[in-house]
Design a protein around this motif. Structure first.
Motif, PDB file in Angstrom:
ATOM      1  N   VAL A 199     -25.459  30.619   6.528  1.00  0.00           N
ATOM      2  CA  VAL A 199     -25.492  31.909   7.236  1.00  0.00           C
ATOM      3  C   VAL A 199     -24.194  32.665   6.986  1.00  0.00           C
ATOM      4  O   VAL A 199     -24.195  33.869   6.677  1.00  0.00           O
ATOM      5  N   ARG A 200     -23.078  31.962   7.102  1.00  0.00           N
ATOM      6  CA  ARG A 200     -21.777  32.585   6.879  1.00  0.00           C
ATOM      7  C   ARG A 200     -21.667  33.137   5.456  1.00  0.00           C
ATOM      8  O   ARG A 200     -21.180  34.260   5.242  1.00  0.00           O
ATOM      9  N   LEU A 201     -22.118  32.364   4.496  1.00  0.00           N
ATOM     10  CA  LEU A 201     -22.030  32.801   3.100  1.00  0.00           C
ATOM     11  C   LEU A 201     -22.830  34.081   2.870  1.00  0.00           C
ATOM     12  O   LEU A 201     -22.384  34.978   2.134  1.00  0.00           O
ATOM     13  N   TRP A 202     -23.991  34.181   3.504  1.00  0.00           N
ATOM     14  CA  TRP A 202     -24.779  35.406   3.332  1.00  0.00           C
ATOM     15  C   TRP A 202     -24.041  36.617   3.891  1.00  0.00           C
ATOM     16  O   TRP A 202     -23.999  37.682   3.265  1.00  0.00           O
ATOM     17  N   HIS A 203     -23.453  36.458   5.060  1.00  0.00           N
ATOM     18  CA  HIS A 203     -22.733  37.583   5.658  1.00  0.00           C
ATOM     19  C   HIS A 203     -21.503  37.955   4.823  1.00  0.00           C
ATOM     20  O   HIS A 203     -21.155  39.140   4.718  1.00  0.00           O
ATOM     21  N   GLU A 204     -20.859  36.959   4.233  1.00  0.00           N
ATOM     22  CA  GLU A 204     -19.724  37.263   3.345  1.00  0.00           C
ATOM     23  C   GLU A 204     -20.205  38.026   2.118  1.00  0.00           C
ATOM     24  O   GLU A 204     -19.527  38.955   1.638  1.00  0.00           O
ATOM     25  N   GLY A 208     -19.503  42.051   0.462  1.00  0.00           N
ATOM     26  CA  GLY A 208     -19.033  42.305  -0.897  1.00  0.00           C
ATOM     27  C   GLY A 208     -18.564  41.108  -1.686  1.00  0.00           C
ATOM     28  O   GLY A 208     -18.073  41.269  -2.814  1.00  0.00           O
ATOM     29  N   ASP A 209     -18.718  39.890  -1.155  1.00  0.00           N
ATOM     30  CA  ASP A 209     -18.237  38.696  -1.844  1.00  0.00           C
ATOM     31  C   ASP A 209     -19.369  38.097  -2.680  1.00  0.00           C
ATOM     32  O   ASP A 209     -20.205  37.330  -2.186  1.00  0.00           O
ATOM     33  N   ASP A 210     -19.405  38.436  -3.968  1.00  0.00           N
ATOM     34  CA  ASP A 210     -20.464  37.931  -4.843  1.00  0.00           C
ATOM     35  C   ASP A 210     -20.382  36.417  -5.042  1.00  0.00           C
ATOM     36  O   ASP A 210     -21.410  35.755  -5.248  1.00  0.00           O
ATOM     37  N   GLU A 211     -19.183  35.853  -4.975  1.00  0.00           N
ATOM     38  CA  GLU A 211     -19.054  34.406  -5.132  1.00  0.00           C
ATOM     39  C   GLU A 211     -19.721  33.667  -3.979  1.00  0.00           C
ATOM     40  O   GLU A 211     -20.248  32.560  -4.166  1.00  0.00           O
ATOM     41  N   ALA A 212     -19.725  34.276  -2.803  1.00  0.00           N
ATOM     42  CA  ALA A 212     -20.393  33.653  -1.661  1.00  0.00           C
ATOM     43  C   ALA A 212     -21.884  33.516  -1.930  1.00  0.00           C
ATOM     44  O   ALA A 212     -22.508  32.493  -1.604  1.00  0.00           O
ATOM     45  N   LEU A 213     -22.479  34.536  -2.533  1.00  0.00           N
ATOM     46  CA  LEU A 213     -23.895  34.464  -2.871  1.00  0.00           C
ATOM     47  C   LEU A 213     -24.143  33.379  -3.913  1.00  0.00           C
ATOM     48  O   LEU A 213     -25.129  32.629  -3.809  1.00  0.00           O
TER      49      LEU A 213
END
Length: 253
Positions: A199-204, A208-213
Motif C-alpha cells: 500500500v505504501r509503495l503505491w502511494h509513493e 512520483g516515485d517510479d521505483e516504488a512501482l
C-alpha cells in the motif's frame, strides 16, 4: 492425483468407500468393474465415469469443481496444471467498496503479466488474461482477490477456482503465503516486504516515485509465480497422504 482416480463425486460414495475401492485395486475409472459397492451405487459410478470422460474430452473442468467436495478440489490440479492461471492482486486496503486494485499479476504457461491501475488494468485485460483457462489458482483468493475484483470491476469470474490456502491447512501449513513459502523452502528474489508495504509503495508511486512501482510489481509478480510451485508441492503431498497411503492395503471401518 488425477480426477480419474476419484469416486467421491458420486452420491453414496464417501471417503471411506472411496478408500476401500482404492485398497481393493480400483484406483482409476478404468479399473471399476462393479465390485466393492452395491448395484445401485455401482450404476451411479458407471454413469459418473461416462459423464466424466465426456467432460474431460470437452475440457469442461467446471463440472468437477462443482461435483467434487470443496476440500477435494485440489484433485483437479494435475489434470489442468499446464493450463492453470495463477493470480494475485494488490490493493490500497481491504474494503472492496472503498479501496482500489493497484496491480494484478497473472502467471500462465510460464509467462507472467502484470496490469497496473490507470495504465493497462481493465475489465477487458482481466477477462482476456483468464480466457480459456481451465483453473484459477490463488492463495486466499476465495475470500479476497476474487470478490475484490468482481466488486471493483463489475465482473463475474467463472473459471474453476482452487484456493491453495485450504489444502495448505489440510496438511498443517498455516499462516500467510510468505510463511508457508519459508516452511517449504520456496525462495523469492524480492525485497522482504508485506501487504502494508505494498500500500505504501503505491502511494509513493502516486507521488512520483517510479521505483516504488517497480518494487511493487516485483513483489506482486513473485507472489503469483510462487503459487505454481506451491500448488505443485501441496498437491503432491496430498496425493501421497490421501491416495498413495491407501493403495497398499485394505481399508476397514
Amino acid at each position: 492425483m488425477r480426477i480419474e482416480n476419484s469416486f467421491i463425486p458420486v452420491r453414496g460414495v464417501g471417503e471411506t468407500t472411496e478408500r476401500r475401492l482404492w485398497a481393493e485395486g480400483v484406483t482409476h475409472w478404468d479399473d471399476f468393474d462393479g465390485r466393492v459397492v452395491g448395484p445401485a451405487v455401482a450404476d451411479r459410478i458407471e454413469r459418473f465415469i461416462e459423464t466424466g470422460r465426456e467432460r474431460i474430452d470437452r475440457g469442461d473442468y467446471a463440472y468437477f469443481a462443482e461435483t467434487l467436495p470443496s476440500g477435494s478440489r485440489w484433485r483437479l490440479y494435475e489434470n489442468v496444471a499446464d493450463d492453470a492461471c495463477y493470480l494475485d492482486i494488490e490493493t490500497t486496503g481491504l474494503d472492496a467498496s472503498r479501496d482500489v486494485v493497484t496491480t494484478v499479476s497473472v502467471h500462465r504457461a510460464g509467462e507472467t503479466t502484470t496490469f497496473v491501475r490507470e495504465d493497462d488494468l481493465s475489465v477487458d485485460a482481466l477477462t482476456g488474461a483468464l480466457e480459456g483457462a481451465s483453473l484459477l489458482v490463488t492463495f486466499n483468493g476465495r475470500r479476497f482477490d476474487v470478490p475484490f475484483l468482481e466488486t471493483r470491476f463489475d465482473l463475474e469470474l467463472t473459471v474453476p477456482h482452487l484456493d491453495l490456502m485450504y489444502p495448505c491447512r489440510t496438511i498443517g501449513l498455516t499462516g500467510g503465503l510468505k510463511r508457508i513459502e519459508r516452511d517449504l523452502d520456496i525462495d523469492r528474489d524480492t525485497p522482504d516486504i508485506t501487504g502494508r508495504d505494498a500500500v505504501r509503495l503505491w502511494h509513493e508511486y502516486e507521488r512520483g516515485d517510479d521505483e516504488a512501482l517497480e518494487t511493487l510489481i516485483r513483489y506482486n509478480r513473485a507472489d503469483t509465480v510462487n503459487l505454481e510451485r506451491l500448488a505443485t508441492e501441496v498437491t503432491d503431498r496430498l496425493h501421497d497422504e490421501v491416495f498413495e497411503s491407501v493403495c497398499d492395503g485394505p481399508i476397514t471401518e
